[in-house]
Design an enzyme around this catalytic site. Structure first.
Site, mmCIF file in Angstrom:
data_model
loop_
_atom_site.group_PDB
_atom_site.id
_atom_site.type_symbol
_atom_site.label_atom_id
_atom_site.label_comp_id
_atom_site.label_asym_id
_atom_site.label_seq_id
_atom_site.Cartn_x
_atom_site.Cartn_y
_atom_site.Cartn_z
ATOM 1 N N GLU A 131 1.689 -7.291 7.072
ATOM 2 C CA GLU A 131 3.046 -7.254 6.525
ATOM 3 C C GLU A 131 4.137 -7.695 7.510
ATOM 4 O OE1 GLU A 131 3.733 -3.507 4.405
ATOM 5 O OE2 GLU A 131 1.582 -3.348 4.106
ATOM 6 N N ASN A 150 -2.203 -10.366 6.545
ATOM 7 C CA ASN A 150 -2.321 -9.536 5.343
ATOM 8 C C ASN A 150 -0.925 -9.250 4.805
ATOM 9 O OD1 ASN A 150 -4.127 -8.007 3.643
ATOM 10 N ND2 ASN A 150 -3.402 -6.126 4.609
ATOM 11 N N HIS A 193 -1.537 -4.350 -4.435
ATOM 12 C CA HIS A 193 -1.101 -3.045 -4.944
ATOM 13 C C HIS A 193 -0.269 -3.327 -6.188
ATOM 14 C CE1 HIS A 193 -2.474 -0.696 -1.561
ATOM 15 N NE2 HIS A 193 -1.909 -1.553 -0.732
ATOM 16 N N GLU A 217 -6.526 -4.671 -0.683
ATOM 17 C CA GLU A 217 -6.120 -3.267 -0.855
ATOM 18 C C GLU A 217 -5.837 -2.935 -2.321
ATOM 19 O OE1 GLU A 217 -2.833 -2.176 1.691
ATOM 20 O OE2 GLU A 217 -3.555 -3.411 3.360
ATOM 21 N N ASP A 275 -5.170 -1.600 -5.894
ATOM 22 C CA ASP A 275 -5.119 -0.440 -6.779
ATOM 23 C C ASP A 275 -4.084 -0.714 -7.859
ATOM 24 O OD1 ASP A 275 -2.825 -0.002 -5.197
ATOM 25 O OD2 ASP A 275 -3.671 1.726 -4.172
HETATM 26 O O1 9MR Z 1 -3.035 4.455 2.432
HETATM 27 C C1 9MR Z 1 -2.432 4.519 3.708
HETATM 28 C C2 9MR Z 1 -1.776 5.877 3.888
HETATM 29 O O2 9MR Z 1 -2.772 6.899 3.920
HETATM 30 C C3 9MR Z 1 -0.978 5.898 5.190
HETATM 31 O O3 9MR Z 1 -0.252 7.115 5.282
HETATM 32 C C4 9MR Z 1 -0.034 4.700 5.257
HETATM 33 C C5 9MR Z 1 0.664 4.616 6.609
HETATM 34 O O4 9MR Z 1 -0.242 4.391 7.637
HETATM 35 O O5 9MR Z 1 -0.726 3.486 5.064
HETATM 36 C C6 9MR Z 1 -1.385 3.417 3.810
HETATM 37 O O6 9MR Z 1 -2.042 2.157 3.685
HETATM 38 C C7 9MR Z 1 -1.184 1.027 3.668
HETATM 39 C C8 9MR Z 1 -1.903 -0.086 4.407
HETATM 40 O O7 9MR Z 1 -2.256 0.328 5.691
HETATM 41 C C9 9MR Z 1 -1.032 -1.343 4.455
HETATM 42 N N1 9MR Z 1 -0.603 -1.756 3.143
HETATM 43 C C10 9MR Z 1 0.014 -0.702 2.318
HETATM 44 C C11 9MR Z 1 -0.910 0.515 2.248
HETATM 45 C C12 9MR Z 1 -0.311 1.588 1.342
HETATM 46 O O8 9MR Z 1 0.875 2.053 1.885
#
Ligand code: 9MR
Length: 378
Positions: free
Chosen positions: A164, A206, A242, A273, A275
């Protein structure tokens, strides 16, 4: 779907390391076949993965068997992030991530590395945010990426090197200590460091909200072209995927066109990722969710360069969506009691439709390709 082979090196490595587990021996495209998603996926020539957390492997008795039954790839949901691996400068904690890698190895799963650099101020430790001297910041970046990518070399087949880099809804670089101190070249620097530490890993950029084209996807393409023109070792783009239902317009053709526009640059592609969060009480919402999953997976399968589909978890019992948007969004493939939802069948059906005829031809080709050794990437 034609008979194109789509065998990611990670998939062939799995077939080589554990052929009995990697291949079910059942033709999963046959009517009535009862296969896990991973068994169908291998016949379709893709990897199918899930994000996972080590605490659930031990804390929830249903979690590990369900994870191993459906997936042949695993992503650490949080344990490979900077904050988790190097919470204070010079002190690395690999144990939780290593537990996931061990689980993957025991269950013949590939491992995606997520992520060497997610530089948002709230995603990065304070000692990094506080480092505004360019040489010191470069030193931190070098230490972190080199230590982490070296530690997992040979285990992680693909890294989200930079996660990101852009603002959520635009193609502008997101402000963070690396952008503000080093400028946008921090992205290229991260890729070069990762490649030097693990020349065998595929290196990904990503991003979120780029699936259906538009200004942000255009900006990402410009960034990718620029990096490639500089000779930066960038091998792939990850589409997080997402999705919110019903506020996101799901358009499989637009997703396919976006994928192709990046494939044309010579890159590998992955859904990284996925969902689909439910946002209303429409009685058809589980069916719509199924259609969304099927549409997106089918689009990936129509593009030969789309090599892996990873979901951001697999059971509604454990999803980040609950914590961020509130409970009841049920975004994943299995329900909270681990029963298959319509969404699971949507993914299964898309994978089955992607199995070339006859499946055995693909399996033979896989066995041949498995002989290829893991070689350094350019
Ligand atoms: O699902 C992840 C959540 O448990 C964490 O608290 C959060 C911060 O580290 O990150 C979430 O995963 C993210 C991923 O690493 C990057 N893309 C967005 C995902 C959802 O927020």
């Amino acid at each position: 779907m034609g008979s194109r082979l789509r065998l990611a090196p990670a998939l062939t490595a799995l077939l080589l390391a554990a052929p009995a587990r990697a291949l079910s021996g059942v033709d999963c495209a046959a009517p009535g076949a009862d296969c896990g998603l991973r068994d169908v996926a291998v016949q379709a020539g893709v990897l199918v993965g899930s994000a996972a957390q080590p605490g659930f492997l031990t804390g929830d008795p249903l979690y590990a068997p369900a994870l191993a039954a459906d997936f042949n790839s695993l992503t650490a949901e949080n344990e490979m992030k900077w904050q988790a691996l190097q919470p204070s400068q010079g002190h690395f904690n690999f144990a939780p991530a290593d537990a996931l890698v061990d689980f993957a190895r025991q269950n013949a799963m590939a491992v995606r590395g997520h992520t060497l650099l997610w530089a948002d101020p709230i995603r990065i430790p304070d000692y990094v945010n506080a480092t505004t001297d360019p040489a010191s910041l470069r030193g931190l970046l070098q230490d972190h990426i080199t230590t982490v990518a070296s530690h997992f070399a040979g285990e992680v087949d693909a890294w989200d090197v930079v996660n990101e880099p852009f603002e959520v809804t635009s193609g502008a670089f997101r402000s963070n200590v690396f952008l503000d101190t080093l400028g946008p070249s921090y992205v290229a620097e991260a890729f070069r460091l990762a490649h030097a530490a693990d020349p065998g890993a595929k290196l990904f950029l990503n991003e979120v909200l780029v699936e259906f084209g538009g200004a942000k996807a255009d900006a990402l393409r410009v960034l990718v072209q620029d990096l490639l023109a500089q000779g930066v070792p960038l091998h792939g783009v990850g589409f997080q995927t997402h999705l919110l239902d019903p506020f996101t317009q799901i358009d499989g053709a637009a997703f396919e066109a976006t994928l192709r526009s990046f494939a044309d640059l010579g890159l590998s592609l992955e859904i990284t990722e996925m969902d689909v969060a439910l946002l209303n009480s429409d009685p058809d919402r589980l069916q719509r969710q199924r259609d969304t999953y099927e549409t997106m997976v089918a689009a990936c399968l129509r593009v030969a360069e789309c090599e892996r589909i990873t979901f951001w978890g697999f059971t509604d019992a454990h999803t980040w969506i609950d914590g961020t948007f509130g409970p009841g969004r049920a975004p994943l493939l299995l329900d909270a009691a681990y029963a298959r939802k319509p969404a699971w069948f949507g993914v299964r059906d898309a994978l089955v439709a992607g199995v070339p005829e006859p499946a055995v031809g693909l399996l033979l080709a896989a066995a041949l390709l498995a002989a290829r050794r893991r070689a350094p990437r350019p």
